[in-house]
Write a protein that holds these residues in place. Sequence first.
Motif, PDB file in Angstrom:
ATOM      1  N   TYR A   1       1.007  -1.277   0.102  1.00 59.64           N
ATOM      2  CA  TYR A   1       0.189  -0.043   0.152  1.00 59.64           C
ATOM      3  C   TYR A   1       0.728   1.164  -0.098  1.00 59.64           C
ATOM      4  CZ  TYR A   1       0.979   0.578   4.967  1.00 59.64           C
ATOM      5  OH  TYR A   1       1.550   0.643   6.223  1.00 59.64           O
ATOM      6  N   THR A   2       0.084   2.163  -0.403  1.00 65.40           N
ATOM      7  CA  THR A   2       0.862   3.597  -0.557  1.00 65.40           C
ATOM      8  C   THR A   2       0.228   4.680   0.809  1.00 65.40           C
ATOM      9  OG1 THR A   2       1.485   3.493  -2.788  1.00 65.40           O
ATOM     10  CG2 THR A   2       1.244   5.837  -1.709  1.00 65.40           C
ATOM     11  N   VAL A   3       1.180   5.141   1.323  1.00 66.34           N
ATOM     12  CA  VAL A   3       0.649   6.530   2.379  1.00 66.34           C
ATOM     13  C   VAL A   3       0.683   7.717   1.486  1.00 66.34           C
ATOM     14  CG1 VAL A   3       1.296   7.690   4.321  1.00 66.34           C
ATOM     15  CG2 VAL A   3       1.788   5.211   4.167  1.00 66.34           C
ATOM     16  N   LEU A   4      -0.285   8.373   1.658  1.00 65.38           N
ATOM     17  CA  LEU A   4      -0.498   9.713   0.970  1.00 65.38           C
ATOM     18  C   LEU A   4      -0.756  11.064   1.960  1.00 65.38           C
ATOM     19  CD1 LEU A   4      -0.762  11.432  -1.746  1.00 65.38           C
ATOM     20  CD2 LEU A   4      -3.302  10.604  -1.609  1.00 65.38           C
ATOM     21  N   MET A   5       0.350  11.724   1.895  1.00 66.42           N
ATOM     22  CA  MET A   5       0.390  12.891   2.628  1.00 66.42           C
ATOM     23  C   MET A   5       0.581  14.108   1.848  1.00 66.42           C
ATOM     24  SD  MET A   5       3.084  13.666   5.880  1.00 66.42           S
ATOM     25  CE  MET A   5       2.382  12.315   6.859  1.00 66.42           C
ATOM     26  N   SER A   6      -0.123  15.228   2.200  1.00 65.30           N
ATOM     27  CA  SER A   6       0.242  16.608   1.753  1.00 65.30           C
ATOM     28  C   SER A   6       0.771  17.521   2.624  1.00 65.30           C
ATOM     29  CB  SER A   6      -1.023  17.205   0.976  1.00 65.30           C
ATOM     30  OG  SER A   6      -0.799  18.664   0.411  1.00 65.30           O
ATOM     31  N   VAL A   7       1.611  18.413   2.401  1.00 66.86           N
ATOM     32  CA  VAL A   7       2.445  19.366   3.429  1.00 66.86           C
ATOM     33  C   VAL A   7       2.594  20.721   2.816  1.00 66.86           C
ATOM     34  CG1 VAL A   7       4.485  19.554   4.963  1.00 66.86           C
ATOM     35  CG2 VAL A   7       3.747  17.439   4.328  1.00 66.86           C
ATOM     36  N   TYR A   8       2.302  21.610   3.736  1.00 62.38           N
ATOM     37  CA  TYR A   8       2.365  22.975   3.283  1.00 62.38           C
ATOM     38  C   TYR A   8       2.973  23.725   4.266  1.00 62.38           C
ATOM     39  CZ  TYR A   8      -1.533  25.196   5.994  1.00 62.38           C
ATOM     40  OH  TYR A   8      -2.201  25.689   6.633  1.00 62.38           O
ATOM     41  N   TYR A   9       3.608  25.029   4.039  1.00 63.97           N
ATOM     42  CA  TYR A   9       4.546  25.522   4.708  1.00 63.97           C
ATOM     43  C   TYR A   9       4.100  26.048   6.004  1.00 63.97           C
ATOM     44  CZ  TYR A   9       2.047  30.211   4.576  1.00 63.97           C
ATOM     45  OH  TYR A   9       1.158  31.127   4.553  1.00 63.97           O
TER      46      TYR A   9
ATOM     47  N   ARG B   1      -3.063   0.030  12.808  1.00 67.90           N
ATOM     48  CA  ARG B   1      -3.800   0.964  11.834  1.00 67.90           C
ATOM     49  C   ARG B   1      -3.911   0.053  10.432  1.00 67.90           C
ATOM     50  NH1 ARG B   1      -3.676   6.563   8.661  1.00 67.90           N
ATOM     51  NH2 ARG B   1      -5.270   5.829   6.834  1.00 67.90           N
ATOM     52  N   CYS B   2      -2.936   0.131   9.800  1.00 68.13           N
ATOM     53  CA  CYS B   2      -3.006  -0.354   8.176  1.00 68.13           C
ATOM     54  C   CYS B   2      -3.001  -1.723   8.159  1.00 68.13           C
ATOM     55  CB  CYS B   2      -1.737   0.215   7.458  1.00 68.13           C
ATOM     56  SG  CYS B   2      -1.516   2.019   7.368  1.00 68.13           S
TER      57      CYS B   2
ATOM     58  N   ALA C   1      -3.249   4.853   1.730  1.00 63.31           N
ATOM     59  CA  ALA C   1      -3.735   5.294   3.080  1.00 63.31           C
ATOM     60  C   ALA C   1      -3.407   6.778   3.341  1.00 63.31           C
ATOM     61  CB  ALA C   1      -2.932   4.285   4.042  1.00 63.31           C
ATOM     62  N   ARG C   2      -4.452   7.467   3.681  1.00 68.43           N
ATOM     63  CA  ARG C   2      -4.132   8.741   3.970  1.00 68.43           C
ATOM     64  C   ARG C   2      -3.555   9.135   5.034  1.00 68.43           C
ATOM     65  NH1 ARG C   2      -3.724  12.675   3.565  1.00 68.43           N
ATOM     66  NH2 ARG C   2      -5.454  14.056   4.237  1.00 68.43           N
TER      67      ARG C   2
END
Length: 275
Positions: free
Chosen positions: A6-14, A105-106, A93-94
């Motif tokens: 599975y892939t973990v998907l995360m978005s990051v901003y400043y 969890r996963c 997985a978000r």
Amino acid sequence: MQNSKYTVLMSVYYKEKPEYLSLSIESMLNQTVKPDEFIIVKDGPLTTELDEVINNFVTAYPKTFNIIVNETNLGLGPALAKGIENSKNELIARMDSDDYVVSTRCERQLEKFREDPKLGMVGSYEAEFVDDIDNVISIHRVPSENDEIERFMHRRCSVLHPTVMYKKSAVLKSGNYQSVLLYEDYDLFARMVLEYHIKSYNIPEPLYYIRTSEDFFKRRGGIKYAKTVLKFKWGQYRKGYMSLMDFCISGLGQAFVCVLPNSLRKIFYMKFLRK
């Protein structure tokens, strides 16, 4: 375990805090079934400290991390849409960049997908904490079974966004994330559940710890927020995702809560929307 990639998907901003980001990433890397891929979308330029955290993990796990860079901040919906499109795995997985998850969890979510191949999305309850994961102030519960999730979705989002593991094919079939202010998750999940009838399930345990504070309630208040609520939910009504009665109860009701003083809004959330 079979079908464990599975892939973990995360978005990051400043605006994220480096120490929170580090804890969040570590909690996903410490899963009992480890991710095969970890996508981080840098949504616009980051601070030096945030870049350093990400670079340290990339150096330590060069075969795991896939870093996607947006030259400007596109917003959560478009950022996650890029991540979905670039995932090499069917299961994703978000994870938010300032939270924490339990180590199983996963594994628990993968088990559900293995038990029922028709599932397209699996979430869980989430524990809301202040400052430290030992300081849990409430548990956010949502319906577990698919028919309950579908009924609940007509008035409130019945899947908690950062808790989900979903199938890439199900997200793409439903139109992927779109740019919808404050409601990227509800917009996507309503399409998945109510229009495309993607089978879903929520594990009735808090496998996810979400960071909260007084700002949580302040951010959900004010005339501007109330207008955003009404615009989005009127759109849901126009699409046929909710009845006029649902709109009146959900849309007008939430807008009313938005204009309450922050202290009263907090009491409402804790008494009626949390346990």
